[in-house]
Enzyme design. Structure first.
Site, PDB file in Angstrom:
ATOM      1  N   LYS A   3       0.838  -1.199   0.000  1.00 38.05           N
ATOM      2  CA  LYS A   3       0.000   0.000   0.000  1.00 38.05           C
ATOM      3  C   LYS A   3       0.876   1.254   0.000  1.00 38.05           C
ATOM      4  CE  LYS A   3      -3.493   2.507   2.645  1.00 38.05           C
ATOM      5  NZ  LYS A   3      -4.522   2.464   3.703  1.00 38.05           N
TER       6      LYS A   3
ATOM      7  N   HIS B  23      -9.707 -29.538 -34.060  1.00 38.74           N
ATOM      8  CA  HIS B  23     -10.584 -28.420 -33.705  1.00 38.74           C
ATOM      9  C   HIS B  23     -11.556 -28.791 -32.593  1.00 38.74           C
ATOM     10  CE1 HIS B  23      -8.908 -26.186 -37.023  1.00 38.74           C
ATOM     11  NE2 HIS B  23      -9.161 -27.204 -37.815  1.00 38.74           N
TER      12      HIS B  23
END
Length: 513
Positions: free
Chosen positions: A137, A275
């Protein structure tokens, strides 16, 4: 130099001693805790104990040691605010400029067989995430490092300029919050599972990057491959690549599809994928026989395909595989002779996967949609789980049963609407992804051609009308397996009886979108 004090407390001690030694050489004072302090002292690194800073002993078996204003005040003070600095001086708190912290090994603990709930709880870090979050922070003033991979870049910048750049501090802070979020996600997943709650009010998942990919489905799309921490071992994410080019996005998707199908079989089986759909599946007495049947199922579409087998690839099978252009071969193992044969093809990827560890329970599948995600239990219902019911006058023969089972196992993995034809222990026709079921049936029947005669048809969902049965009968299909459940089931049953087709209901739908 702006870096004067570092706080070091690490579970993963890889590289920590040389890193801290170099910090000390740069004039940094080191504060440390417990085991980390002992390791540094044994290496003759000058170090100050955390209790000397806080004026308070570590208590509760080490559960409380860094949760103290002398630590968090030193981390969170904003150096540009004079009132913050006044408060530090008033309470005799020294600012902390560098934090090197990584967390208790929660993931490693719960991964161990036989770990108790109490052991898991004790490996939930409290102070570590608190320090990391506080430092991150306040990253404008504090450099925070949680990954040993970042030690070198921090040292380089300190040596060059006497401090760490704002850009690097921000990057490390972002990494900290990803790290703590992932850590918390694993804890929440573990505890939620312990409570038996399946779909809680928020659903948090975490993945670890396995590799960057050259691109996604298409060259203009960026992509990366992530793996699930503690996911099933028998997954493409845990495959070992023995040979060949780097896997692509489409390779990984197709390999996962191949792996999902081959896991359905206990007998020797081979699966060819193109595929995301199977173009050929075969079973046999040996892997060689299974592969021959998978090839015969569709010798055109297998070109450039992905192959998965569930037993070791031997020399004879490898010789056959070598004659075809394949992208990937997945197997539990390859014999030395097979490896020598197949590695002669420079770009062919060879992957080994432990197929014995299939996982004891269904995984949760997450599918993203724009702005959200769908979460469901994966489809693990097999033939043995279905309520099999012969609904026609004629029972299937022994050979028809074999082909019905094969068709049913495969159709589960074909894009809906799905129809699969099987004959002589191999698929002979696959119809996938059509907008109506009879359309998929026509594709499968056309592909099978004369092989449709005497074949078994599998459907992933019920027949809404009798037209699919009619098309099957015209081409010589003799057996059909489908879920049943349509309000017009009787029409399909009557048509099957009229055509001499045996039909089996399973009561299980296998949609795959």
């Amino acid at each position: 130099m702006s870096l004067k004090r570092a706080l070091v407390s690490v579970s993963n001690k890889e590289g920590i001693v040389p890193f801290v030694k170099k910090l000390v050489q740069e004039g940094v004072e080191v504060v440390s805790t417990g085991g980390t302090k002992r390791v540094l002292e044994e290496a003759n690194v000058p170090v100050t104990g955390i209790s000397e800073v806080t004026g308070f002993p570590e208590i509760l078996d080490g559960r409380v040691k860094t949760l103290h204003p002398a630590i968090h005040g030193g981390l969170l003070a904003m150096r540009e605010k004079e009132e913050h600095l006044d408060q530090l001086r008033e309470h005799n708190i020294t600012p902390i400029d560098l934090v090197i912290v990584n967390l208790y090994p929660f993931k490693e603990t719960i991964a161990k067989e036989g770990t108790t709930f109490e052991e898991a709880i004790e490996n939930i870090d409290i102070g570590g995430p608190g320090m990391l979050r506080a430092a991150a922070k306040n990253h404008r003033h504090v450099t925070v490092v949680t990954d040993p991979e970042d030690y070198e870049i921090v040292l380089e910048e300190i040596k060059e300029t006497g401090e760490v750049s704002s850009k690097t501090k921000q990057r490390l802070a972002a990494k900290v919050f990803r790290h703590t979020a992932s850590y918390d996600a694993m804890i929440s997943t573990y505890l939620t599972k312990e409570t038996g709650e399946l779909y809680p009010e928020s659903y948090t998942v975490t993945y670890e990057k396995k590799q960057d990919l050259r691109y996604g489905e298409n060259p203009h799309q960026q992509a990366a491959f992530y793996k699930q921490p503690l996911g099933p071992e028998s997954s493409i994410a845990n495959a070992e690549q023995l040979h060949g080019k780097e896997l692509s996005y489409n390779n990984i998707n197709d390999a996962d599809a191949a792996l999902s199908i081959v896991k359905e079989f206990n007998e020797p089986a081979a699966v060819a994928i193109k595929h995301m759909n199977p173009c050929g599946v075969g079973v046999g007495q040996t892997i060689k026989e299974a592969f021959e049947r998978a090839y015969e199922a569709d010798p055109v579409s297998i070109f450039g395909g992905i192959i998965a087998v569930n037993e070791e690839v031997d020399e004879d099978t490898a010789l056959q595989m070598k004659e075809i252009f394949l992208e990937i071969i997945i197997a539990p193992s390859f014999s030395e002779e097979a490896k020598e044969i197949l590695t002669g093809k420079k770009n062919l990827r060879l992957l080994t996967i432990n197929l014995k560890d299939t996982g004891s329970e269904a995984q949760r599948k997450v599918t993203t949609v724009h702005g959200g995600a769908l979460v469901q239990e994966e489809d693990v219902k097999g033939f043995e789980d279905a309520e099999i019911k012969v609904v026609t006058n004629r029972e299937p023969s022994e050979e028809e049963w074999k082909d019905l089972k094969l068709a049913w196992k495969v159709v589960k993995h074909v894009k809906s609407n799905a129809i699969v034809l099987a004959k002589d222990q191999k698929t002979v026709g696959v119809g996938a992804g059509q907008m109506n079921r009879v359309g998929s049936a026509k594709i499968a029947l056309e592909q099978a051609a004369e092989n449709a005669q005497g074949s078994a048809m599998g459907s992933d969902a019920f027949f809404p009308m009798k037209d699919t049965v009619e098309e099957a009968g015209k081409s010589g299909v003799t057996a059909i397996i489908q879920p049943g459940g349509s309000i017009r089931d009787e029409e399909s049953i009557e048509k099957a009886n009229e055509l001499g087709i045996t039909m089996v209901f399973t009561g299980v739908r296998h949609f795959k979108h």
